[in-house]
Motif scaffolding. Structure first.
Motif, PDB file in Angstrom:
ATOM      1  N   ASN A 127       0.849  -1.192   0.000  1.00 49.63           N
ATOM      2  CA  ASN A 127       0.000   0.000   0.000  1.00 49.63           C
ATOM      3  C   ASN A 127       0.887   1.245   0.000  1.00 49.63           C
ATOM      4  O   ASN A 127       1.603   1.523   0.963  1.00 49.63           O
ATOM      5  N   LYS A 128       0.841   2.007  -1.099  1.00 49.59           N
ATOM      6  CA  LYS A 128       1.729   3.164  -1.262  1.00 49.59           C
ATOM      7  C   LYS A 128       1.121   4.462  -0.723  1.00 49.59           C
ATOM      8  O   LYS A 128       1.719   5.528  -0.866  1.00 49.59           O
ATOM      9  N   GLU A 129      -0.051   4.362  -0.109  1.00 50.15           N
ATOM     10  CA  GLU A 129      -0.685   5.574   0.406  1.00 50.15           C
ATOM     11  C   GLU A 129       0.090   6.124   1.600  1.00 50.15           C
ATOM     12  O   GLU A 129       0.623   5.372   2.423  1.00 50.15           O
ATOM     13  N   ILE A 130       0.143   7.446   1.668  1.00 59.00           N
ATOM     14  CA  ILE A 130       0.807   8.102   2.789  1.00 59.00           C
ATOM     15  C   ILE A 130      -0.047   7.929   4.040  1.00 59.00           C
ATOM     16  O   ILE A 130      -1.267   8.107   4.011  1.00 59.00           O
ATOM     17  N   ILE A 131       0.592   7.565   5.144  1.00 62.41           N
ATOM     18  CA  ILE A 131      -0.132   7.350   6.398  1.00 62.41           C
ATOM     19  C   ILE A 131      -0.632   8.687   6.929  1.00 62.41           C
ATOM     20  O   ILE A 131       0.151   9.631   7.101  1.00 62.41           O
ATOM     21  N   SER A 132      -1.929   8.768   7.180  1.00 60.95           N
ATOM     22  CA  SER A 132      -2.517  10.018   7.662  1.00 60.95           C
ATOM     23  C   SER A 132      -2.764  10.001   9.168  1.00 60.95           C
ATOM     24  O   SER A 132      -2.751  11.045   9.821  1.00 60.95           O
TER      25      SER A 132
ATOM     26  N   SER B  29       4.841   6.890  12.971  1.00 54.48           N
ATOM     27  CA  SER B  29       4.699   7.912  11.926  1.00 54.48           C
ATOM     28  C   SER B  29       4.484   9.274  12.545  1.00 54.48           C
ATOM     29  O   SER B  29       3.902   9.404  13.618  1.00 54.48           O
TER      30      SER B  29
ATOM     31  N   TYR C 212       5.491   9.162   5.484  1.00 50.59           N
ATOM     32  CA  TYR C 212       5.607   7.728   5.722  1.00 50.59           C
ATOM     33  C   TYR C 212       4.534   6.915   4.999  1.00 50.59           C
ATOM     34  O   TYR C 212       3.367   7.312   4.958  1.00 50.59           O
ATOM     35  N   THR C 213       4.976   5.784   4.450  1.00 48.07           N
ATOM     36  CA  THR C 213       4.067   4.708   4.052  1.00 48.07           C
ATOM     37  C   THR C 213       4.320   3.558   5.019  1.00 48.07           C
ATOM     38  O   THR C 213       5.272   3.605   5.827  1.00 48.07           O
ATOM     39  N   ILE C 214       3.528   2.509   4.930  1.00 48.71           N
ATOM     40  CA  ILE C 214       3.744   1.345   5.800  1.00 48.71           C
ATOM     41  C   ILE C 214       5.137   0.754   5.552  1.00 48.71           C
ATOM     42  O   ILE C 214       5.845   0.358   6.484  1.00 48.71           O
ATOM     43  N   GLN C 215       5.558   0.718   4.298  1.00 45.20           N
ATOM     44  CA  GLN C 215       6.854   0.144   3.951  1.00 45.20           C
ATOM     45  C   GLN C 215       8.010   0.959   4.546  1.00 45.20           C
ATOM     46  O   GLN C 215       8.933   0.404   5.154  1.00 45.20           O
ATOM     47  N   THR C 216       7.978   2.283   4.346  1.00 41.43           N
ATOM     48  CA  THR C 216       9.068   3.108   4.879  1.00 41.43           C
ATOM     49  C   THR C 216       9.092   3.077   6.400  1.00 41.43           C
ATOM     50  O   THR C 216      10.167   3.133   7.017  1.00 41.43           O
TER      51      THR C 216
END
Length: 362
Positions: A221-226, A324, A330-334
């Motif tokens: 999931n490439k979405e930025i964590i909000s 985060s 941040y994404t989940i991966q980073t």
């Protein structure tokens, strides 16, 4: 989403699709044919009505002639109806009945009408007492009656055809309903099968936790964590030692014990998965630093409680975590990469502490 249809499933679906298409085509043909038959039946009813009018009107004309009351309009009216019945001309919009018996009866009646008209002329000339008008009128009435009867029989044949088409259409629709039900059941069965296969594909068979594929899908999931989110990476420290000294079955039990520890302590709403052989990951949603530290503290306490039992397979792990921030980077991966980096630093510290402890002991 997995969609694992076998060749037999596809073949069955194709066969049902072909049968369904054929049934729909047959139903369309039956409906068209029934509409044609209904149209003919309506036309036949009109023919029967006018054929009956001819029968009654002719008797009235004869009575008028006998009483010396000529009615040329009625004569013309009868000529027009008979012509319309035979040749579908005039303004009565009469249809042709494709029935041999009816056509024969109608021809006989029409031919006899010409004779009856000649006899009517004779009545006008010499009086009805000197003609056979009464007898001929009775004969003509019977002929007209037979014509009407033949038309009614033809109408009954059409009605029978319509009833037959209705039965066939009902049977066709029943087959379509059954096919729809079968397709629905097959789709439900396939959905359950796919769900089960998907569950197996994304579940670690040994621990029951989401496996590496499930972890990778989450990390994809490439979405930025909000919302404030934390990732924790765990690594069992002594798995290799247990495998080497006590066997792989003992190592498997150690992995299972650690998986249960994580799942029992980390809240149900949060994600816990087996990332690799001795690596586990957790994602804590809508959290804070205080909550993460409290979870890690509970894990440590529960680990110590389990290790105090008479069990030689002591649980020991290294971990790293990252939370985060509100900078939207941040994404989940980073986030996991950062936690993984901290975990390896923690693991190095654990190893260094262990060596120092061993040196001091000796």
């Amino acid at each position: 989403m997995l969609n694992l249809k076998g060749p037999s499933d596809k073949k069955s679906k194709n066969i049902i699709g072909i049968i369904q298409s054929c049934l729909i085509l047959v139903l369309v043909i039956l409906i068209i044919f029934m509409m044609i038959q209904i149209s003919w039946l309506q036309g036949t009813a009109r023919v029967i009505n006018y054929a009956g009018l001819v029968r009654g009107a002719t008797q009235r004309e004869v009575k008028l002639e006998i009483t010396e009351n000529r009615n040329e309009e009625l004569m013309k009216y009868l000529d027009d109806i008979l012509s319309g019945l035979r040749y579908q001309d005039g303004h009565y919009e009469l249809v042709k009945l494709y029935d041999k018996e009816y056509q024969e009866k109608l021809k006989i009646q029409s031919d006899y009408w010409e004779k009856l008209k000649t006899e009517i002329e004779a009545v006008r000339s010499v009086g009805y007492e000197n003609t056979d008008i009464v007898n001929m009128s009775e004969i003509y009435f019977k002929m007209a009656d037979e014509t009407v009867f033949a038309a009614e029989k033809y109408s009954e044949k059409i009605a029978t055809k319509i009833r037959t088409i209705e039965i066939l259409s009902a049977f066709d629709m029943l087959c379509l309903v059954i096919l729809v039900i079968v397709q629905t059941l097959m789709a439900m069965k396939m959905a359950v099968k796919n769900k089960l296969l998907e569950h197996r594909a994304y579940t670690d068979a040994h621990t029951g936790l989401p496996n590496k594929s499930a972890c990778k899908e989450l990390l994809g999931n490439k979405e930025i964590i909000s919302e404030p989110t934390a990732c924790i990476m765990f690594d069992l420290n002594n798995l290799k030692t247990v495998n080497d000294t006590m066997g792989h079955s003992a190592g498997d039990q150690l992995i299972l014990n650690f998986a249960r520890l994580l799942r029992n302590v980390i809240p149900e709403k949060d994600f816990v998965g087996r990332y690799g052989g001795d690596e586990f990951m957790a994602v804590i949603y809508h959290t804070s630093q205080t909550e993460v530290e409290e979870i890690l503290k509970c894990l440590c306490l529960e680990k110590d409680r389990l290790n105090n039992r008479e069990d030689k397979m002591l649980i020991d792990y290294a971990y790293g975590w990252a939370l985060s921030t509100n900078d939207g980077k941040y994404t989940i991966q980073t986030l996991l990469d950062k936690a993984d980096s901290y975990m390896y630093e923690n693991k190095k510290l654990c190893k260094r502490y262990k060596r120092i402890s061993e040196v001091e002991f000796f």
